[in-house]
Design a protein around this motif. Structure first.
Motif, PDB file in Angstrom:
ATOM      1  N   GLU A  27      46.224  45.873  46.085  1.00 46.05           N
ATOM      2  CA  GLU A  27      47.127  44.881  46.642  1.00 46.05           C
ATOM      3  C   GLU A  27      46.206  43.783  47.359  1.00 46.05           C
ATOM      4  O   GLU A  27      46.692  42.541  47.351  1.00 46.05           O
ATOM      5  N   SER A  28      45.164  44.297  47.820  1.00 41.09           N
ATOM      6  CA  SER A  28      44.352  43.306  48.469  1.00 41.09           C
ATOM      7  C   SER A  28      43.838  42.209  47.594  1.00 41.09           C
ATOM      8  O   SER A  28      43.376  41.168  48.550  1.00 41.09           O
ATOM      9  N   LEU A  29      43.935  42.089  46.454  1.00 40.92           N
ATOM     10  CA  LEU A  29      43.385  41.084  45.742  1.00 40.92           C
ATOM     11  C   LEU A  29      44.584  40.010  45.754  1.00 40.92           C
ATOM     12  O   LEU A  29      44.008  38.638  45.235  1.00 40.92           O
ATOM     13  N   VAL A  30      45.675  39.865  46.558  1.00 41.24           N
ATOM     14  CA  VAL A  30      46.480  38.911  46.574  1.00 41.24           C
ATOM     15  C   VAL A  30      45.583  37.696  47.405  1.00 41.24           C
ATOM     16  O   VAL A  30      46.053  36.347  47.097  1.00 41.24           O
ATOM     17  N   ASP A  31      44.361  38.116  48.089  1.00 36.51           N
ATOM     18  CA  ASP A  31      43.723  36.905  48.638  1.00 36.51           C
ATOM     19  C   ASP A  31      43.167  36.175  47.821  1.00 36.51           C
ATOM     20  O   ASP A  31      42.513  34.956  48.344  1.00 36.51           O
ATOM     21  N   LEU A  32      43.120  36.427  46.563  1.00 37.88           N
ATOM     22  CA  LEU A  32      42.342  35.800  45.461  1.00 37.88           C
ATOM     23  C   LEU A  32      43.317  34.360  44.919  1.00 37.88           C
ATOM     24  O   LEU A  32      42.772  33.559  44.631  1.00 37.88           O
ATOM     25  N   LEU A  33      44.614  34.655  45.276  1.00 41.26           N
ATOM     26  CA  LEU A  33      45.643  33.692  44.768  1.00 41.26           C
ATOM     27  C   LEU A  33      45.654  32.598  45.552  1.00 41.26           C
ATOM     28  O   LEU A  33      45.386  32.365  46.818  1.00 41.26           O
ATOM     29  N   GLN A  51      53.390  43.348  40.362  1.00 38.64           N
ATOM     30  CA  GLN A  51      52.098  43.773  40.196  1.00 38.64           C
ATOM     31  C   GLN A  51      51.474  43.341  38.886  1.00 38.64           C
ATOM     32  O   GLN A  51      50.141  43.130  38.955  1.00 38.64           O
ATOM     33  N   ARG A  52      52.358  42.929  37.664  1.00 36.81           N
ATOM     34  CA  ARG A  52      51.804  42.444  36.591  1.00 36.81           C
ATOM     35  C   ARG A  52      51.382  41.236  36.865  1.00 36.81           C
ATOM     36  O   ARG A  52      50.172  40.753  36.153  1.00 36.81           O
ATOM     37  N   PHE A  53      51.868  40.259  37.544  1.00 38.42           N
ATOM     38  CA  PHE A  53      51.667  38.904  37.793  1.00 38.42           C
ATOM     39  C   PHE A  53      50.173  38.771  38.667  1.00 38.42           C
ATOM     40  O   PHE A  53      49.326  38.266  38.565  1.00 38.42           O
ATOM     41  N   CYS A  57      46.732  37.409  37.387  1.00 32.29           N
ATOM     42  CA  CYS A  57      45.812  36.475  38.122  1.00 32.29           C
ATOM     43  C   CYS A  57      44.467  36.886  38.588  1.00 32.29           C
ATOM     44  O   CYS A  57      43.285  36.374  38.248  1.00 32.29           O
ATOM     45  N   ALA A  58      44.367  38.212  39.042  1.00 31.61           N
ATOM     46  CA  ALA A  58      43.031  38.616  39.470  1.00 31.61           C
ATOM     47  C   ALA A  58      42.161  38.759  38.127  1.00 31.61           C
ATOM     48  O   ALA A  58      41.018  38.573  38.195  1.00 31.61           O
ATOM     49  N   LEU A  59      42.594  39.334  37.152  1.00 31.05           N
ATOM     50  CA  LEU A  59      41.624  39.545  35.918  1.00 31.05           C
ATOM     51  C   LEU A  59      41.225  38.054  35.626  1.00 31.05           C
ATOM     52  O   LEU A  59      40.056  38.136  35.360  1.00 31.05           O
ATOM     53  N   THR A  60      41.992  37.081  35.334  1.00 35.71           N
ATOM     54  CA  THR A  60      41.895  35.972  35.077  1.00 35.71           C
ATOM     55  C   THR A  60      40.871  35.276  36.060  1.00 35.71           C
ATOM     56  O   THR A  60      39.688  34.771  35.405  1.00 35.71           O
ATOM     57  N   ARG A  61      41.009  35.503  37.149  1.00 40.17           N
ATOM     58  CA  ARG A  61      40.159  34.883  38.456  1.00 40.17           C
ATOM     59  C   ARG A  61      38.781  35.491  38.276  1.00 40.17           C
ATOM     60  O   ARG A  61      37.566  34.881  38.362  1.00 40.17           O
ATOM     61  N   VAL A  62      38.879  36.892  38.123  1.00 42.51           N
ATOM     62  CA  VAL A  62      37.493  37.721  38.258  1.00 42.51           C
ATOM     63  C   VAL A  62      36.565  37.436  37.159  1.00 42.51           C
ATOM     64  O   VAL A  62      35.373  37.020  37.244  1.00 42.51           O
ATOM     65  N   VAL A  63      37.175  37.467  35.776  1.00 36.47           N
ATOM     66  CA  VAL A  63      36.314  37.311  34.812  1.00 36.47           C
ATOM     67  C   VAL A  63      35.638  35.586  34.557  1.00 36.47           C
ATOM     68  O   VAL A  63      34.684  35.473  34.296  1.00 36.47           O
ATOM     69  N   LEU A  64      36.922  34.675  34.754  1.00 33.43           N
ATOM     70  CA  LEU A  64      36.248  33.518  34.825  1.00 33.43           C
ATOM     71  C   LEU A  64      35.305  32.929  35.885  1.00 33.43           C
ATOM     72  O   LEU A  64      34.344  32.201  35.693  1.00 33.43           O
ATOM     73  N   GLY A  65      35.418  33.594  37.019  1.00 28.34           N
ATOM     74  CA  GLY A  65      34.646  33.256  38.128  1.00 28.34           C
ATOM     75  C   GLY A  65      33.248  33.829  37.731  1.00 28.34           C
ATOM     76  O   GLY A  65      32.337  32.990  37.909  1.00 28.34           O
ATOM     77  N   ASP A  66      33.107  34.863  37.124  1.00 28.21           N
ATOM     78  CA  ASP A  66      31.709  35.542  36.774  1.00 28.21           C
ATOM     79  C   ASP A  66      31.292  34.653  35.646  1.00 28.21           C
ATOM     80  O   ASP A  66      29.870  34.502  35.648  1.00 28.21           O
ATOM     81  N   LEU A  67      31.947  34.201  34.482  1.00 31.69           N
ATOM     82  CA  LEU A  67      31.490  33.434  33.527  1.00 31.69           C
ATOM     83  C   LEU A  67      30.957  31.951  34.153  1.00 31.69           C
ATOM     84  O   LEU A  67      29.888  31.397  33.473  1.00 31.69           O
ATOM     85  N   ALA A 240      38.409  46.292  32.113  1.00 30.00           N
ATOM     86  CA  ALA A 240      38.131  45.465  33.368  1.00 30.00           C
ATOM     87  C   ALA A 240      38.370  46.234  34.630  1.00 30.00           C
ATOM     88  O   ALA A 240      37.870  45.752  35.654  1.00 30.00           O
ATOM     89  N   PRO A 241      39.078  47.204  34.590  1.00 29.86           N
ATOM     90  CA  PRO A 241      39.495  47.929  35.964  1.00 29.86           C
ATOM     91  C   PRO A 241      38.163  48.058  36.986  1.00 29.86           C
ATOM     92  O   PRO A 241      38.588  47.773  38.218  1.00 29.86           O
ATOM     93  N   GLY A 242      37.065  48.450  36.474  1.00 26.17           N
ATOM     94  CA  GLY A 242      36.078  48.628  37.525  1.00 26.17           C
ATOM     95  C   GLY A 242      35.602  47.343  38.129  1.00 26.17           C
ATOM     96  O   GLY A 242      35.257  47.275  39.475  1.00 26.17           O
ATOM     97  N   ALA A 243      35.578  46.247  37.261  1.00 25.57           N
ATOM     98  CA  ALA A 243      35.396  44.885  37.946  1.00 25.57           C
ATOM     99  C   ALA A 243      36.266  44.597  39.107  1.00 25.57           C
ATOM    100  O   ALA A 243      35.839  44.043  40.074  1.00 25.57           O
ATOM    101  N   LEU A 244      37.594  44.803  38.869  1.00 21.82           N
ATOM    102  CA  LEU A 244      38.372  44.479  39.733  1.00 21.82           C
ATOM    103  C   LEU A 244      38.201  45.372  40.904  1.00 21.82           C
ATOM    104  O   LEU A 244      38.406  45.003  42.054  1.00 21.82           O
ATOM    105  N   ARG A 245      38.375  46.757  40.841  1.00 23.89           N
ATOM    106  CA  ARG A 245      38.215  47.656  41.789  1.00 23.89           C
ATOM    107  C   ARG A 245      36.848  47.407  42.827  1.00 23.89           C
ATOM    108  O   ARG A 245      36.947  47.586  44.099  1.00 23.89           O
ATOM    109  N   ALA A 246      35.999  46.901  42.155  1.00 24.32           N
ATOM    110  CA  ALA A 246      34.625  46.512  43.155  1.00 24.32           C
ATOM    111  C   ALA A 246      34.881  45.523  44.148  1.00 24.32           C
ATOM    112  O   ALA A 246      34.104  45.360  44.933  1.00 24.32           O
ATOM    113  N   ARG A 247      36.104  44.895  43.991  1.00 26.35           N
ATOM    114  CA  ARG A 247      36.567  43.706  44.856  1.00 26.35           C
ATOM    115  C   ARG A 247      37.524  44.386  45.991  1.00 26.35           C
ATOM    116  O   ARG A 247      38.057  43.565  46.577  1.00 26.35           O
ATOM    117  N   ARG A 248      37.597  45.652  46.022  1.00 27.35           N
ATOM    118  CA  ARG A 248      38.747  46.114  47.040  1.00 27.35           C
ATOM    119  C   ARG A 248      38.087  45.436  48.364  1.00 27.35           C
ATOM    120  O   ARG A 248      36.798  45.576  48.690  1.00 27.35           O
TER     121      ARG A 248
END
Length: 248
Positions: A27-33, A51-53, A57-67, A240-248
């Protein structure tokens, strides 16, 4: 990030797909929105949909941000409904590059497809949601497709119907029309053979070539990817879960 999106080759177009499960997204990834996303998140009453929303959003932002080499919160995502201009349409990003992407979710899976130089559509479905194929198939399949579906043994029909469905929705999303065009007007190949478009709806207007690929996002989640153009699709899938959890 597991791997960057590679430039397309001469005879295949690489499409990278990242899969995540909403339950893995903190839930802490709401800070990315951004403010619009945060407002939608906070006003979504159903916890599962909320939670799906967030996961999408988080998956899109994490992946595109890295790319793109920028922070996830800085990814310039925007949503504009083509009918009312409200902030709830298909997600796009003003990146200044030829990077294209599309997101889909169903049940406990969220996916993001990314490619370069072509519009892309992704659809994933949860097999557990299909409870009455006979009721929904006539609204989705053309006459020939419906006859082929009904010629199958009853036990095989749900899986075949879902494959028809993922192919059709992926194509309509790649073309940018979504379900504003009736899926039964789009004809695709039988699920037993390689995915291909047989006929596009007249309502789409401009004739465009589309190529597809089928995949699975877990045992119960069939998925399809479609891209515009004449180049065949080569899928590369990433967890993708590992990349997202790394930003806890």
């Amino acid at each position: 990030m597991n791997a960057p999106v590679r430039p397309p080759g001469t005879d295949v177009r690489p499409v990278d797909v990242w899969w995540a499960r909403p339950a893995d997204v903190p839930e802490s990834l709401v800070d990315l929105l951004d403010p619009i996303e945060r407002a939608r998140h906070d006003t979504t009453p159903d916890p599962a949909n909320r939670q799906r929303f967030l996961a999408g959003c988080a998956l899109t932002r994490v992946v595109l941000g890295d790319l793109l080499g920028i922070g996830p919160a800085a990814v310039p995502l925007r949503r504009v409904c083509p009918r009312c201009a409200g902030p709830h349409g298909k997600v796009t990003a003003d990146t200044g590059t030829d990077l294209r992407f599309n997101i889909s979710h169903s049940g406990d899976v969220v996916g993001l497809a990314v490619c370069r130089g072509a519009d892309v559509g992704l659809d994933v479905e949860d097999a557990r949601t299909v409870t009455d194929v006979e009721a929904v198939a006539p609204r989705t399949l053309g006459a020939t497709e419906l006859a082929a579906l009904r010629a199958r043994p009853p036990a095989e029909r749900p899986a075949a119907f879902l494959r028809y469905w993922t192919r059709k929705e992926a194509v309509l999303k790649a073309l940018g029309v979504g379900l504003r065009v009736p899926p039964r007007r789009l004809h695709v190949t039988d699920p037993a053979v390689a995915p291909a478009v047989l006929a596009l709806p007249e309502k789409i207007g401009v004739r465009r070539e589309v190529r597809m690929a089928d995949t699975l996002a877990g045992e119960r989640h069939p998925a399809s990817v479609a891209v515009t153009g004449t180049t065949e699709v080569s899928l590369v899938q990433h967890p993708a879960p590992g990349a997202l959890r790394a930003r806890r």
